[in-house]
Design an enzyme around this catalytic site. Sequence first.
Site, short mmCIF file in Angstrom:
data_model
loop_
_atom_site.label_atom_id
_atom_site.label_comp_id
_atom_site.label_asym_id
_atom_site.label_seq_id
_atom_site.Cartn_x
_atom_site.Cartn_y
_atom_site.Cartn_z
CE LYS A 83 -3.75 -2.23 2.58
NZ LYS A 83 -4.52 -2.16 3.85
CB THR A 108 -6.43 -6.57 9.83
OG1 THR A 108 -6.82 -7.65 8.97
CG2 THR A 108 -6.84 -5.25 9.20
CG ASN A 124 -3.15 -2.65 7.20
OD1 ASN A 124 -3.00 -2.28 6.04
ND2 ASN A 124 -4.22 -3.32 7.60
CG HIS A 179 -4.99 -6.29 -0.11
ND1 HIS A 179 -6.17 -6.44 0.60
CD2 HIS A 179 -5.11 -7.08 -1.21
CE1 HIS A 179 -6.96 -7.28 -0.06
NE2 HIS A 179 -6.34 -7.68 -1.16
CD GLU A 212 -8.16 -9.17 -3.54
OE1 GLU A 212 -8.86 -8.67 -2.64
OE2 GLU A 212 -7.06 -9.74 -3.30
#
Length: 149
Positions: A9, A91, A112, A115, A126
């Site tokens: 991320k 998570t 965090n 993913h 995805e």
Amino acid sequence: MERTFIMVKPDGVQRGLVGEVIRRFETKGFTLIGLKLMQVSKELAEEHYDVHKERPFFGGLVEFIGSSPVVAMVWEGDGVVAAARNVIGATNPLTAAPGTIRGDYGVSIGRNLIHGSDAIETAQREISLWFNEKELASWQPTITPWLYE
């Protein structure tokens, strides 16, 4: 071979953790078959996080994922979906086990770092959102016989 989708991320990219994430998956014995650095459009972010659209954090999540580049990856290997979840950690980084990516580097649940697909079906969905088949390499590392019987 099973495949999973992994995304570093914006916070992980900004903190220079892309190499560390790749190192952990390579060391685990998985094969990287797709990789790209990209700026995420609002439309792609909304489609990716569609399961959360009714939750109060959805808008902030979509905004965050588009705030800076991400690194999208596809990894392949036996049991890669479940194993990746273990490598990533819980998570919430505050409850993630030491030795996991989130446990070692995460600071807060909203930042965090990474993913990972949570099921084989999710991974397939995805991967098809983020990559087309021409963007995925088909190859076998020379170490494969040392990993699998």
